[in-house]
Design a protein around this motif. Structure first.
Motif: not given
Length: 348
Positions: A210-219, A247-251, A290-296
Motif C-alpha cells: 500500500h505504501g509503495i503504491v501511494l508513494v509511486a502515485a504521488t511521485n 517501485f525500485v526505491p532510491l534508484v 516526507l512520503l516514506h516516513p509518513l506513508v511507510m
C-alpha cells in the motif's frame, strides 16, 4: 596432541552451521532460478491480493464473496486498461509534434556543442545518425530475430500475468482458510510460531505494498504536473514511467526523471532540461523525508543503506525483478525475525 581451545570449538560449531545455512540458501535460489516465472507470478498474485483484500472484504459484506472478488478484479482491470489507453492516446496524439521538436532540439544541441568549451566537429551528430541508419540496415536480419525472440518473451509475460491473476482469485476468496489449513498440518510445537511469523509477514507485506503504491502515485502526479507546466512532450507517459520506476526505491525515480530530462533537452532545450534535473533532487527529498516516513509508518522502516544494498543485490541476482522484490523481501524477513524474537518468552 594438545587440546583444542574452547574458542576454536565454538567457532567451528558456528562455521559448519553457517555452511549448512549457506548451502540451503543457495539451493533455494537455484530452485527459484529454475522456476522464476512461477515465483514472479505468485509474488504478483500476492501484490494483487494485498491491494484488493480490503475492497473485496467490504464488498463481501453486501454480496457473495465470489461475486465480490470478481467485481474487484474486473474493476481494477478496467481502470488499468483505461490508464494504458490514455497513455497510448497521448503518445499517438503527440507523436508528430514530438518528432518535429526532437529534430529541432537535436539541431540546437548540435550547434550548442559546436561552441566552446566542447567544440564538437560540425555535422558530428548527423554523422552518428547516418551511421546508426547504416547499422540498422546491415543488421536487419539480426534485429528481426531479436524481435521474434521478444515476441516469445511477451508470451511468457502474458503467461505470468495470467497465473498471477488466477492465483490472486484463490488468495482473495479463501487465503485465510488456506493459511489455516497449512498451519494445521504442522507439529503443535511449531504451529504457534509459524502463525505469528505469517501474521507479521503479511502485515508488513500489505503495508509495504500500500505504501509503495501511494508513494509511486504521488511521485507520478508531481512529475506529470511539473512536466505539463514546463511544456515537455509526453508528460502523461513520462509520469506513468515515473510511477512504475518508483517501485525500485532510491534508484527508480532518478532513472525515470533522467529519461524525462533527455526528452526535455531534445524538445525544449538545456534550460528546461536543467529544471527537470532539479526535480530529481526535489522529488528525492520529498520521497525520502516526507512520503516514506509518513506513508511507510505501518511497515518496517529500513535504513537507507540497507535499502540501497538490497536493491543492488536484488538487481545483481535477478535483474529488474530482483530490484523490485528485494526491499519487500528484506522488510518481511526483518518483521518475521522481530515478531519471533518478541514472542519467544511467551512461546517458551
Amino acid at each position: 596432541m594438545p587440546p583444542v581451545s574452547a574458542f576454536l570449538r565454538t567457532a567451528a560449531a558456528h562455521a559448519w552451521r553457517l555452511l549448512v545455512v549457506g548451502a540451503a540458501v543457495y539451493a533455494l535460489f537455484a530452485v527459484r532460478g529454475r522456476f522464476h516465472e512461477i515465483a514472479v507470478a505468485l509474488f504478483l498474485g500476492l501484490v494483487i491480493t494485498a491491494l484488493l483484500a480490503v475492497p473485496a472484504r467490504r464488498l463481501a459484506g453486501v454480496m457473495p464473496r465470489p461475486l465480490a472478488v470478481a467485481v474487484c478484479l474486473v474493476a481494477s482491470t478496467v481502470v488499468l486498461a483505461g490508464g494504458l489507453a490514455l497513455v497510448g492516446e497521448a503518445v499517438a496524439g503527440e507523436s508528430t509534434t514530438l518528432v518535429r521538436e526532437f529534430r529541432t532540439g537535436l539541431d540546437s544541441i548540435e550547434k550548442w556543442l559546436e561552441r566552446p568549451p566542447f567544440r564538437l566537429a560540425p555535422g558530428a551528430l548527423s554523422d552518428v545518425q547516418s551511421r546508426m541508419g547504416q547499422y540498422l540496415s546491415s543488421h536487419r536480419s539480426t534485429l528481426v530475430s531479436t524481435a521474434l525472440s521478444g515476441a516469445g518473451h511477451l508470451v511468457e509475460v502474458l503467461t505470468v500475468i495470467a497465473l498471477a491473476v488466477f492465483s490472486s482469485v484463490f488468495f482473495l476468496h479463501g487465503g485465510d482458510r488456506q493459511w489455516s489449513w497449512f498451519c494445521a498440518q504442522l507439529p503443535g510445537a511449531a504451529r504457534e510460531r509459524v502463525e505469528v511469523a505469517g501474521r507479521a509477514a503479511w502485515r508488513t507485506f500489505t503495508g509495504y505494498t500500500h505504501g509503495i503504491v501511494l508513494v509511486a502515485a504521488t511521485n507520478a502526479v508531481l512529475v506529470g504536473v511539473a512536466l505539463y507546466f514546463l511544456g515537455v512532450p509526453l508528460a502523461v507517459p513520462l509520469a506513468l514511467l515515473e510511477f512504475f520506476a518508483a517501485f525500485v526505491p532510491l534508484v527508480g525515480s532518478p532513472v525515470a526523471l533522467a529519461v524525462a530530462a533527455v526528452v526535455a533537452l531534445a524538445a525544449k532545450g538545456p534550460v528546461t532540461a536543467a529544471v527537470v534535473v532539479a526535480l530529481i533532487v526535489v522529488i528525492g527529498q520529498i520521497e525520502g523525508h516526507l512520503l516514506h516516513p509518513l506513508v511507510m509508518s505501518w511497515a518496517v522502516r529500513l535504513h537507507p543503506l540497507v535499502v540501497a544494498i538490497s536493491v543492488i543485490a536484488g538487481a545483481i541476482a535477478a535483474g529488474v525483478v530482483g530490484a523490485v522484490v528485494a526491499v519487500p523481501m528484506v522488510s518481511v524477513t526483518w518483521s518475521v525475525y522481530t515478531a519471533l524474537r518478541d514472542t519467544r518468552p511467551a512461546v517458551a
